[in-house]
Design an enzyme around this catalytic site. Sequence first.
Site, PDB file in Angstrom:
ATOM      1  N   TYR A  18     -11.060 -26.312 -45.990  1.00 43.90           N
ATOM      2  CA  TYR A  18      -9.891 -25.647 -46.587  1.00 43.90           C
ATOM      3  C   TYR A  18     -10.387 -24.703 -47.661  1.00 43.90           C
ATOM      4  CZ  TYR A  18      -5.510 -24.971 -49.156  1.00 43.90           C
ATOM      5  OH  TYR A  18      -4.419 -24.421 -49.792  1.00 43.90           O
ATOM      6  N   ASP A  33     -17.865 -22.426 -50.889  1.00 48.47           N
ATOM      7  CA  ASP A  33     -16.608 -22.744 -51.562  1.00 48.47           C
ATOM      8  C   ASP A  33     -16.833 -24.068 -52.299  1.00 48.47           C
ATOM      9  OD1 ASP A  33     -14.166 -23.522 -52.448  1.00 48.47           O
ATOM     10  OD2 ASP A  33     -13.093 -23.063 -50.587  1.00 48.47           O
ATOM     11  N   LYS A  85     -10.548 -25.865 -59.842  1.00 49.99           N
ATOM     12  CA  LYS A  85     -10.339 -27.255 -60.230  1.00 49.99           C
ATOM     13  C   LYS A  85     -11.057 -27.597 -61.562  1.00 49.99           C
ATOM     14  CE  LYS A  85      -8.650 -28.548 -55.771  1.00 49.99           C
ATOM     15  NZ  LYS A  85      -8.984 -28.129 -54.423  1.00 49.99           N
TER      16      LYS A  85
HETATM   17  C1  LIG Z   1      -8.341 -26.837 -53.714  1.00 50.44           C
HETATM   18  C2  LIG Z   1      -9.228 -25.981 -52.922  1.00 50.44           C
HETATM   19  C3  LIG Z   1      -9.031 -24.593 -52.805  1.00 50.44           C
HETATM   20  C4  LIG Z   1      -7.801 -23.914 -53.325  1.00 50.44           C
HETATM   21  O1  LIG Z   1      -7.678 -23.996 -54.703  1.00 50.44           O
HETATM   22  P1  LIG Z   1      -6.211 -23.819 -55.351  1.00 50.44           P
HETATM   23  O2  LIG Z   1      -6.487 -23.865 -56.817  1.00 50.44           O
HETATM   24  O3  LIG Z   1      -5.388 -24.944 -54.830  1.00 50.44           O
HETATM   25  O4  LIG Z   1      -5.691 -22.496 -54.909  1.00 50.44           O
HETATM   26  C5  LIG Z   1      -9.992 -23.845 -52.168  1.00 50.44           C
HETATM   27  N1  LIG Z   1     -11.091 -24.407 -51.660  1.00 50.44           N
HETATM   28  C6  LIG Z   1     -11.314 -25.728 -51.743  1.00 50.44           C
HETATM   29  C7  LIG Z   1     -12.585 -26.291 -51.194  1.00 50.44           C
HETATM   30  C8  LIG Z   1     -10.384 -26.554 -52.350  1.00 50.44           C
HETATM   31  O5  LIG Z   1     -10.589 -27.875 -52.377  1.00 50.44           O
END
Ligand SMILES: *Cc1c(COP(=O)(O)O)cnc(C)c1O
Length: 431
Positions: free
Chosen positions: A148, A243, A271
């Site tokens: 994701y 990511d 995060k």
């Molecule tokens: C949470 C998440 C996102 C998106 O971040 P948001 O702050 O919710 O937009 C993107 N990549 C990864 C791996 C994530 O866990």
Amino acid sequence: MSDTLTHARSEQLFAEARRRIPGGVNSPVRAFSSVGGAPVFYERAAGSRVTDVDGNEYVDFIGSWGPMILGHRPAAVLDAVRAQLDRGLSFGAPCEAEVRLAERVCELVPCAEKARMVSSGTEAVMSAVRLARGFTGRSLIIKFEGCYHGHSDALLASAGSGVAAFGIPGTPGVTPGAARDTLVAPYNDLVAVERLIDAHEGQVACVIVEPVAGNMGVVAPDPGFLEGLRATCAREGALLIFDEVISGFRAALGGAQERYGIVPDLCALGKIVGGGFPVGCLAGRAEVMDALSPAGPVYQAGTLSGNPVAMVAGLATLEELARPGVYDELERLGARLEAGLARAIERSGFPATVNRVGSLATLFFSPDPVRDYAGASACDAAAFARYFAGMLERGFLIAPSRFEALFLSLAHTDDEIDDFAAAAAEVLAAL
Ligand SMILES: *Cc1c(COP(=O)(O)O)cnc(C)c1O
């Protein structure tokens, strides 16, 4: 929903929420759609604990989906935020804290020579992909099934997290044009990536990967997988984007790129870097980052980017994490949880398996090892729903989806982890 705890006030608020908020939640992963019932409305949190609006207390294994790695309301972060409140909430102009946070990110994260602050992980990834396309002059991107990367159009194909939990193959609103430029490979499958690259020679702008997958449940990279991606991208002239929105400052202080010793061209952070405030960050090689506006031609902007309150919260969080011994402690807590869950599986005889990387773990309801999305989605959804309900009833909050991680924090105690494992053993035995 549980038999012994009362959730009357949560249920009432959820009914009110559904009248004015689509589905009653501001992010679909918070809904209890895949486990049943109304979501728990939180009232307050401290350390490893949260209290809901009905006065029930839980040990929290969601941690706001990762940011609360120090536990809830850590004193150092509260102090920094309180001091900033007296100086201003939002400037829309440069401030010192954003310089200091960018410097800190560049000190800690191996690939980071320059950093740009944004307001969410979604934005960080979206901007990193645009930058990769602008820098290389190519259109195609390769992502992995079950990873994701936020909810921007190009990255919703075969996505994990809520997209997986709701069983959405794609989503209405994404044009065929946007989807066409996204190629998808199975996680941990280097051969599939090489096949895609060979079939689209000279057209792939970037390969984007969660170096520790956290949105199909926790899946570690197989030995050689990240190394292979690094070599393939270098050979093809495509950028490698990690990511690290979950793994950044969690898999190690310098993220998964430090833990596994593989340096991408760009990474997305989120995060933890905001210490509980809405912050994302893209960072990487200076040569690439300098293609961003206003240094270069690739446009990217944000009214609240580098927000001073969020910056000081992020800085204070990273200061705490940089203390000696922090990651050894997170590893120790993670190992204790993994061992406890392994014992629970063994004692119950229920076919399940545990994956763990550092302070992230997932209990998969599958007898087989899980190393990709096909394995994760083969897990027993009904068993997960009963496990979720059993744990909630025993006072443990875990994400209401089988495609998520358990997030440990420095505030969790050995006793809480042992109690969690004992509760899991009870619940598994009753399945
Ligand atoms: C949470 C998440 C996102 C998106 O971040 P948001 O702050 O919710 O937009 C993107 N990549 C990864 C791996 C994530 O866990």
